[in-house]
Design an enzyme around this catalytic site. Sequence first.
Site, PDB file in Angstrom:
ATOM      1  N   LYS A 111       0.829  -1.209   0.000  1.00 48.99           N
ATOM      2  CA  LYS A 111       0.000   0.000   0.000  1.00 48.99           C
ATOM      3  C   LYS A 111       0.859   1.252   0.000  1.00 48.99           C
ATOM      4  CE  LYS A 111      -4.357  -1.787   1.656  1.00 48.99           C
ATOM      5  NZ  LYS A 111      -5.581  -1.571   2.412  1.00 48.99           N
ATOM      6  N   LYS A 194      -4.612  -9.911  -5.896  1.00 53.09           N
ATOM      7  CA  LYS A 194      -5.888 -10.368  -5.347  1.00 53.09           C
ATOM      8  C   LYS A 194      -7.002  -9.397  -5.704  1.00 53.09           C
ATOM      9  CE  LYS A 194      -6.359  -8.083  -0.985  1.00 53.09           C
ATOM     10  NZ  LYS A 194      -7.465  -7.921  -0.104  1.00 53.09           N
ATOM     11  N   LYS A 197     -11.543  -4.468  -3.232  1.00 58.61           N
ATOM     12  CA  LYS A 197     -12.598  -3.477  -3.412  1.00 58.61           C
ATOM     13  C   LYS A 197     -12.048  -2.077  -3.626  1.00 58.61           C
ATOM     14  CE  LYS A 197     -13.952  -4.049   1.315  1.00 58.61           C
ATOM     15  NZ  LYS A 197     -12.796  -3.735   2.160  1.00 58.61           N
TER      16      LYS A 197
HETATM   17  P1  ATP Z   1      -8.945  -3.168   0.471  1.00 56.04           P
HETATM   18  O1  ATP Z   1      -8.839  -3.570  -0.938  1.00 56.04           O
HETATM   19  O2  ATP Z   1      -9.649  -1.889   0.684  1.00 56.04           O
HETATM   20  O3  ATP Z   1      -7.641  -3.260   1.212  1.00 56.04           O
HETATM   21  P2  ATP Z   1     -10.052  -5.727   0.898  1.00 56.04           P
HETATM   22  O4  ATP Z   1     -11.045  -5.962  -0.154  1.00 56.04           O
HETATM   23  O5  ATP Z   1      -8.739  -6.371   0.838  1.00 56.04           O
HETATM   24  O6  ATP Z   1      -9.887  -4.190   1.155  1.00 56.04           O
HETATM   25  P3  ATP Z   1     -10.972  -6.032   3.700  1.00 56.04           P
HETATM   26  O7  ATP Z   1     -12.185  -5.326   4.045  1.00 56.04           O
HETATM   27  O8  ATP Z   1      -9.766  -5.463   4.314  1.00 56.04           O
HETATM   28  O9  ATP Z   1     -10.804  -6.187   2.147  1.00 56.04           O
HETATM   29  O10 ATP Z   1     -11.097  -7.573   4.000  1.00 56.04           O
HETATM   30  C1  ATP Z   1     -12.219  -8.237   4.494  1.00 56.04           C
HETATM   31  C2  ATP Z   1     -11.941  -9.720   4.467  1.00 56.04           C
HETATM   32  O11 ATP Z   1     -11.985 -10.207   3.120  1.00 56.04           O
HETATM   33  C3  ATP Z   1     -10.552 -10.087   5.005  1.00 56.04           C
HETATM   34  O12 ATP Z   1     -10.667 -11.245   5.796  1.00 56.04           O
HETATM   35  C4  ATP Z   1      -9.762 -10.367   3.768  1.00 56.04           C
HETATM   36  O13 ATP Z   1      -8.706 -11.275   3.995  1.00 56.04           O
HETATM   37  C5  ATP Z   1     -10.819 -10.961   2.854  1.00 56.04           C
HETATM   38  N1  ATP Z   1     -10.467 -10.786   1.438  1.00 56.04           N
HETATM   39  C6  ATP Z   1     -10.209  -9.618   0.831  1.00 56.04           C
HETATM   40  N2  ATP Z   1      -9.926  -9.792  -0.464  1.00 56.04           N
HETATM   41  C7  ATP Z   1     -10.007 -11.134  -0.685  1.00 56.04           C
HETATM   42  C8  ATP Z   1      -9.810 -11.963  -1.837  1.00 56.04           C
HETATM   43  N3  ATP Z   1      -9.485 -11.421  -3.000  1.00 56.04           N
HETATM   44  N4  ATP Z   1      -9.977 -13.289  -1.707  1.00 56.04           N
HETATM   45  C9  ATP Z   1     -10.311 -13.840  -0.522  1.00 56.04           C
HETATM   46  N5  ATP Z   1     -10.496 -13.126   0.601  1.00 56.04           N
HETATM   47  C10 ATP Z   1     -10.350 -11.773   0.528  1.00 56.04           C
END
Ligand code: ATP
Length: 330
Positions: A111, A194, A197
Amino acid sequence: MKRVFSGVQPSGTLTIGNYLGAIKQFVRLQETHECFYCVVDLHALTVPQDPERLGRQTLQVAAMMVASGLDPDKMTLFVQSHVRAHAELSWLLQCMTYYGELGRMTQFKDKARRQKHATVSAALFTYPVLQAADILLYDTHLVPVGEDQRQHLELTRDIAERFNNRYGETFVVPEVYIPRTGGRIMSLDNASTKMSKSNPNPGSYIALLDEPDVIREKIGRAKTDSGREVRYDPEEKPEISNLLTIYSLCSGRSIEDIEAEYEGRGYKDFKGGLAEAVIATLRPVQEAYHELMESGAIREILDRGADRAREIAETTLDRVKDRMGLVPRL
Ligand code: ATP
Ligand code: LTN
């Protein structure tokens, strides 16, 4: 009953990665564990957020979690900033965490690389300590998360053990819980990162609230190799393997079964079938979401959740302050 804690950032609209990697497990665990789920708005503030949007997304993410099957009578759902103990314990734990440990966190490195060096917030660096505070406040046994959070969970365990060694048994040392498949759903446009969002390209993810036509279009445009064989092979065919994983988890069918169905039929048919499986999975979530947002019930759910969470968190915080030698008020 053993305790479960997990958090989701209100940094955008939830994706099918969040759903398959985390929220589906949250829903399952509420039947067998005492679960605390938290919309971690303080975590989202580590990168710039528009205030009006952050508030809106906090309620939306909470509503999406309930719409996905979390039952307010079975688990506790709350907003992180409603429970002051999170920020306070985070400070105390920062005094027990090493600069070098935080510098090794890959999420921080990723990040931070995406921003101008001089404007990376100090909070982005200390972010995993706030996460440790979230978890340790609830005497948590199990933390369901996606694969990307494994390193943060290791650090949480290290901090808890270090504290217990120095001040005596205070914290439960939590275990990580990552699903065998679906723990790392990849981007639709790049199978080496990965699905996220906060990716600026909406074509890279499927949002839980995407309309059926949008889902068909995004899947239709999803990157693939130039072959035509639907086969699970993460090394040779990372894009198709990712789509197969999503298909399998949404349809409840095995990967072999899906491979057999599309043998000799090429990617277009396969993508069509996948889109319908995703649409069918998201339809009930979307319907429940719109009902919840219209009724305004989410505010009350969160308010009750904060009361329940606060009680436990305050007790833990008092215990920690006492161990560290902070003088209580008369
Ligand atoms: P950002 O992109 O804003 O960092 P994020 O989408 O990674 O956010 P979080 O809200 O921080 O998501 O994560 C919520 C949960 O979803 C966490 O347990 C994270 O590990 C899981 N998660 C996020 N992205 C994935 C993915 N691509 N596949 C599986 N699990 C995910
Ligand atoms: N850091 C996590 C979100 C998060 C979390 C937590 C997960 C904050 N606090 C506590 C589990 C437990 C993320 O970026 N996905």
